[in-house]
Design an enzyme around this catalytic site. Structure first.
Site, PDB file in Angstrom:
ATOM      1  N   ASP A 102      30.184  -8.434   7.785  1.00 26.26           N
ATOM      2  CA  ASP A 102      30.162  -6.968   7.916  1.00 26.26           C
ATOM      3  C   ASP A 102      30.898  -6.440   9.155  1.00 26.26           C
ATOM      4  O   ASP A 102      30.377  -5.581   9.889  1.00 26.26           O
ATOM      5  CB  ASP A 102      28.715  -6.454   7.948  1.00 26.26           C
ATOM      6  CG  ASP A 102      27.948  -6.764   6.671  1.00 26.26           C
ATOM      7  OD1 ASP A 102      28.525  -7.361   5.752  1.00 26.26           O
ATOM      8  OD2 ASP A 102      26.743  -6.423   6.602  1.00 26.26           O
ATOM      9  N   LYS A 108      28.125  -6.612  -0.916  1.00 27.56           N
ATOM     10  CA  LYS A 108      26.671  -6.685  -1.088  1.00 27.56           C
ATOM     11  C   LYS A 108      26.066  -5.307  -0.872  1.00 27.56           C
ATOM     12  O   LYS A 108      26.663  -4.463  -0.213  1.00 27.56           O
ATOM     13  CB  LYS A 108      26.076  -7.715  -0.124  1.00 27.56           C
ATOM     14  CG  LYS A 108      26.344  -7.416   1.342  1.00 27.56           C
ATOM     15  CD  LYS A 108      25.896  -8.569   2.219  1.00 27.56           C
ATOM     16  CE  LYS A 108      26.093  -8.259   3.692  1.00 27.56           C
ATOM     17  NZ  LYS A 108      25.364  -7.105   4.215  1.00 27.56           N
ATOM     18  N   CYS A 148      22.014  -8.826   9.275  1.00 24.72           N
ATOM     19  CA  CYS A 148      22.798  -9.486   8.218  1.00 24.72           C
ATOM     20  C   CYS A 148      23.255 -10.893   8.616  1.00 24.72           C
ATOM     21  O   CYS A 148      23.298 -11.785   7.763  1.00 24.72           O
ATOM     22  CB  CYS A 148      23.959  -8.600   7.809  1.00 24.72           C
ATOM     23  SG  CYS A 148      23.374  -7.079   6.986  1.00 24.72           S
TER      24      CYS A 148
END
Ligand SMILES: [Zn+2]
Length: 212
Positions: free
Chosen positions: A17, A115, A160
């Site tokens: 990310d 995601k 994450c």
């Protein structure tokens, strides 16, 4: 991991990310998140195998506080799959905030795992959505390509990156987190809780300088 260690063909770096919304100026900025970019770029250049993950939410995603009248960002609610922290709207599909940071340089990355695209379920982990049952397909990709040692860097360390590294270990991969190539949101001491949890699961936290 000794100094000067070389990464092998069965090693993979997963960059979690590294997106505009998680960097300063973004909708869900991780403090000093942009500081990792040059570290991540140097690290990526040393790996033959690189995978990117991208938080990729539809408008009105259930993890957004704005989807729950009367709720504010960073409050916690109970969803059908368990507790969920509510976030500011972030990484909305096809918006600039969802794009990778423009200085991220990993042109040889072979896979982008998107995601959080199911409106009803958040996904911190690159492997399983937050119901902890719905797979993203990444386990299959790594196994089919014979990738067995998985190194993680990116944003945020305590969400994450943590969930991804823990799932990798549970799936039987050797997992490592390059901690100085991550930054944490650090809510309620979550960064320290992450170190404790990773250690308990046998996921070492390394530093990029160890590979220099
Ligand atoms: Zn998200």
């Amino acid at each position: 991991m000794s100094e000067g260690a070389k990464f092998e063909d069965d090693d993979v770096l997963i960059l979690v990310d590294v997106q505009n919304d998680f960097c300063p100026g973004g909708a869900l900025a991780v403090p000093r998140g942009d500081e990792i970019i040059p570290i991540v770029n140097r690290l990526a250049a040393r790996f033959r195998n690189v995978v990117l993950t991208q938080d990729w939410h539809p408008h009105g995603h259930s993890s957004f506080a704005s989807s729950h009248p009367g709720k504010r960002p960073f409050e916690t609610i109970v969803m059908p799959y368990g507790q969920q922290i509510l976030w500011p709207d972030h990484c909305v599909q096809s918006t600039p905030g969802a794009e990778f940071h423009p200085a991220l340089h990993a042109p040889h990355a072979t896979l982008i795992v998107r995601k959080g695209f199911d409106r009803a379920i958040d996904s911190y982990s690159a492997f399983y959505e937050n119901d902890r049952k719905t797979p993203t397909g990444l386990v299959g990709y790594l196994r089919e390509r014979g990738l067995s040692r998985v190194f993680f860097a990116g944003l945020a360390f305590d969400f994450c990156v943590r969930y991804s590294a823990e799932d990798a270990r549970r799936e039987g991969f050797d997992a490592f987190v390059v901690e100085d190539a991550c930054r944490a949101i650090d809510m309620d001491n979550s960064a320290e809780a992450t170190r404790v949890s990773l250690s308990a699961l046998g996921v070492p936290c390394l530093h990029a300088r160890e590979f220099a």
